[in-house]
Scaffold this motif. Structure first.
Motif, PDB file in Angstrom:
ATOM      1  N   THR A 137       7.220  -2.061 -13.516  1.00 56.20           N
ATOM      2  CA  THR A 137       6.581  -3.181 -14.206  1.00 56.20           C
ATOM      3  C   THR A 137       5.101  -2.962 -14.516  1.00 56.20           C
ATOM      4  O   THR A 137       4.456  -3.857 -15.055  1.00 56.20           O
ATOM      5  CB  THR A 137       6.738  -4.460 -13.368  1.00 56.20           C
ATOM      6  OG1 THR A 137       6.440  -4.186 -12.002  1.00 56.20           O
ATOM      7  CG2 THR A 137       8.173  -4.965 -13.437  1.00 56.20           C
ATOM      8  N   PRO A 291      -1.362  -3.175  -9.353  1.00 59.33           N
ATOM      9  CA  PRO A 291       0.085  -3.178  -9.607  1.00 59.33           C
ATOM     10  C   PRO A 291       0.648  -4.586  -9.804  1.00 59.33           C
ATOM     11  O   PRO A 291       0.247  -5.534  -9.129  1.00 59.33           O
ATOM     12  CB  PRO A 291       0.661  -2.519  -8.351  1.00 59.33           C
ATOM     13  CG  PRO A 291      -0.429  -1.606  -7.887  1.00 59.33           C
ATOM     14  CD  PRO A 291      -1.703  -2.352  -8.173  1.00 59.33           C
ATOM     15  N   GLN A 292       1.598  -4.695 -10.724  1.00 58.90           N
ATOM     16  CA  GLN A 292       2.242  -5.971 -11.032  1.00 58.90           C
ATOM     17  C   GLN A 292       3.498  -6.092 -10.167  1.00 58.90           C
ATOM     18  O   GLN A 292       4.498  -5.429 -10.408  1.00 58.90           O
ATOM     19  CB  GLN A 292       2.615  -6.016 -12.518  1.00 58.90           C
ATOM     20  CG  GLN A 292       3.192  -7.338 -12.965  1.00 58.90           C
ATOM     21  CD  GLN A 292       3.364  -7.405 -14.480  1.00 58.90           C
ATOM     22  OE1 GLN A 292       2.598  -6.821 -15.227  1.00 58.90           O
ATOM     23  NE2 GLN A 292       4.386  -8.118 -14.918  1.00 58.90           N
ATOM     24  N   LEU A 293       3.440  -6.973  -9.171  1.00 61.21           N
ATOM     25  CA  LEU A 293       4.460  -6.980  -8.126  1.00 61.21           C
ATOM     26  C   LEU A 293       5.184  -8.307  -7.942  1.00 61.21           C
ATOM     27  O   LEU A 293       5.892  -8.486  -6.949  1.00 61.21           O
ATOM     28  CB  LEU A 293       3.814  -6.601  -6.779  1.00 61.21           C
ATOM     29  CG  LEU A 293       3.037  -5.284  -6.724  1.00 61.21           C
ATOM     30  CD1 LEU A 293       2.465  -5.075  -5.331  1.00 61.21           C
ATOM     31  CD2 LEU A 293       3.925  -4.115  -7.119  1.00 61.21           C
ATOM     32  N   THR A 303       4.927  -3.815   1.131  1.00 65.27           N
ATOM     33  CA  THR A 303       3.812  -3.231   0.397  1.00 65.27           C
ATOM     34  C   THR A 303       2.926  -2.430   1.342  1.00 65.27           C
ATOM     35  O   THR A 303       2.964  -2.586   2.565  1.00 65.27           O
ATOM     36  CB  THR A 303       2.951  -4.310  -0.292  1.00 65.27           C
ATOM     37  OG1 THR A 303       2.359  -5.156   0.711  1.00 65.27           O
ATOM     38  CG2 THR A 303       3.773  -5.135  -1.260  1.00 65.27           C
ATOM     39  N   ALA A 328      11.450   1.867  -7.065  1.00 61.89           N
ATOM     40  CA  ALA A 328      10.224   1.549  -7.802  1.00 61.89           C
ATOM     41  C   ALA A 328       9.563   2.844  -8.241  1.00 61.89           C
ATOM     42  O   ALA A 328       9.679   3.883  -7.576  1.00 61.89           O
ATOM     43  CB  ALA A 328       9.259   0.732  -6.941  1.00 61.89           C
ATOM     44  N   THR A 332       3.622   0.482 -10.007  1.00 64.22           N
ATOM     45  CA  THR A 332       4.031  -0.425  -8.938  1.00 64.22           C
ATOM     46  C   THR A 332       3.879   0.220  -7.562  1.00 64.22           C
ATOM     47  O   THR A 332       3.720  -0.482  -6.562  1.00 64.22           O
ATOM     48  CB  THR A 332       5.497  -0.867  -9.110  1.00 64.22           C
ATOM     49  OG1 THR A 332       6.330   0.289  -9.160  1.00 64.22           O
ATOM     50  CG2 THR A 332       5.676  -1.684 -10.376  1.00 64.22           C
TER      51      THR A 332
END
Length: 494
Positions: A137, A291-293, A303, A328, A332
């Motif tokens: 992402t 990062p888009q999480l 994480t 992932a 990310t």
């Protein structure tokens, strides 16, 4: 005997069932989708953009009829090769462009249900089902506010590049590029090649710090070459590069007209007496990527904290997250650039397909690129003295117009000890962007004000802007009501 509508519903449901759903069609997602499809998996490639490529390979809108979109990109050949492989896979990849994923939930039979919005106004809903997930992402740009940053003409550094790549327009004619991180050089080079005047690039960090990573640099000669190419473009256009320098204020009326620059000490505090003004009609500013999480956090993926304070997904040697069935790749797992994203995406696609014969050279390449990414994160991490740029009237959350003074008061006078409490007391992060823009700044300010002025010990106690959200994107209430029998995500009804 099933009716025609029941048969059509069954066919649509079957067409929406896949072995792997790849969320994000940037470099990592494309590489993962291709690798998995080449090994026989039925793959869905889901992305919010109308065309594949992500932010890095963002392309001009189709209606602009751009004749040479590759002229705006670095490393276009790798992207073109991926697209060719995508066309040649035996089992066609299901491409779901302009599909915005708002929730992912596990199903009783151990699969994943992906809820998406699509259509011109994103008011049409559909769902896909997959046995495995690959999150690719990408990332948000980190913004550190300063007085005047809400003026028209002040844009994100990556946003300036996106305007150029997708709409073929410049944010202004005389653009100051500022912030921290290697993206600044790429942005400035793109702008001058497109005809903008860039009087200077203000880098808050110091490139001399890379000397401590000489071994890592030597192991990544391609990165040095890429940086040298950007530097050559800037030198040819007489763009000055000022390190240990930041835009600490923007000035103007209806639009930005100038900025104040200041030299910074080692903690990023402005050095008194070094301020000077530079005229401009646009500012492109950014301090790295986060990062888009949202989606993997809601599913419980663990994480880790990157060296620059940002949260990234924890993955093993095969790009598997802590949640079974979820992989992932790319930003990310920690911001590292397009080459690392391509390698990680390919490794993830192979792993999902059960391919254990991964070339050792590919694993070594990932390790080298990840080392370089961590070196970059250390060298460009925001300094603890950054809050000294702000006055009490500086807006930090622009959606809700929450100022630095209000955040300081919530910490010092009301006892807020973290970003979530500040959000409840001030509404910082409750606006349209849901904290994506202000989250990193608010979390750092919380730590700074609680620690008494932004000392080394006042760095954030947890990763930048790490707040979970039950919905990844805004969803019409009517669609939520229609799916009331299937909760959109864990905790959505709290």
């Amino acid at each position: 005997m099933p009716t025609s509508s029941e048969r059509a519903e069954h066919a649509d449901r079957a067409a929406a069932e896949f072995d792997l759903a790849v969320i994000g069609a940037g470099p990592a997602g494309l590489a993962g989708a291709v690798a998995a499809a080449e090994r026989g998996l039925r793959v869905a490639l889901v992305d919010a953009a109308p065309q594949p490529g992500g932010q890095f390979y963002r392309q001009p809108a189709a209606e602009l009829h751009a004749e040479r979109p590759q002229a705006l990109h670095h490393g276009w050949a790798a992207f073109a090769a991926l697209l060719r492989r995508l066309e040649l896979v035996a089992e066609p990849v299901g491409r779901f462009a302009d599909h915005h994923v708002w929730s992912v939930v596990p199903t009783p039979d151990g699969r994943w249900r992906i809820h998406v919005l699509t259509g011109p106004d994103q008011r049409r809903a559909r769902a896909l089902t997959a046995r495995h997930l690959l999150f690719a992402t990408g990332a948000h740009e980190r913004q550190l506010p300063f007085p005047g940053w809400t003026l028209p003409g002040v844009v994100a550094a990556g946003g300036a590049q996106a305007m150029l790549k997708s709409a073929l327009v410049l944010p202004g004619r005389r653009v100051v590029v500022a912030g921290s991180g290697p993206l600044l050089l790429a942005v400035a080079a793109s702008l001058v090649k497109a005809g903008a005047r860039v009087p200077l690039v203000a880098e808050a960090a110091d490139y001399l710090g890379y000397a401590s990573g000489a071994r890592v640099l030597a192991a990544n000669p391609g990165k040095l070459l890429e940086g040298g190419q950007h530097a050559a473009v800037l030198a040819r256009h007489r763009v000055a590069l000022r390190t240990r320098t930041a835009v600490v204020a923007a000035h103007g009326g209806d639009r930005v007209e100038s900025v104040t620059l200041a030299r910074l000490d080692r903690d990023w505090r402005p050095i008194p007496g070094t301020e000077r003004r530079v005229a401009c009609d646009a500012v492109a500013v950014g301090h790295g990527l986060v990062p888009q999480l949202e989606l993997p956090l809601e599913l419980g993926c663990r994480t880790v904290r990157s060296p620059d304070g940002a949260a990234a997904l924890e993955v093993d040697a095969r790009q598997r997250t802590s949640v079974p069935g979820i992989w992932a790749a790319g930003e990310t797992t920690g911001v590292g650039g397009v080459q690392l994203a391509l390698v990680e995406g390919g490794l993830a696609g192979r792993a999902v397909a059960g391919d254990s014969a991964v070339p050792a050279a590919l694993l070594r390449r990932r390790a080298r690129l990840r080392e370089f990414a961590e070196l970059m994160a250390v060298r460009h991490a925001p300094g603890p003295g950054w809050p000294a740029w702000l006055d009490d009237d500086t807006e930090v959350c622009r959606c809700e117009e929450v100022t630095a003074g209000q955040i300081r008061s919530s910490v010092a006078e009301l006892g807020a000890g973290d970003q979530r409490t500040v959000k409840l007391l001030t509404r910082a992060g409750m606006g349209w962007c849901q904290g994506r823009m202000c989250g990193p700044a608010v979390s750092r300010l919380c730590a700074s004000y609680a620690g008494g002025g932004g000392s080394e010990a006042a760095e954030p106690s947890y990763a930048d802007g790490l707040l979970t959200r039950p919905l990844a994107v805004p969803v019409p209430l009517g669609l939520l009501a229609e799916s009331a029998t299937e909760p959109p995500t864990r905790g959505a009804d709290e």
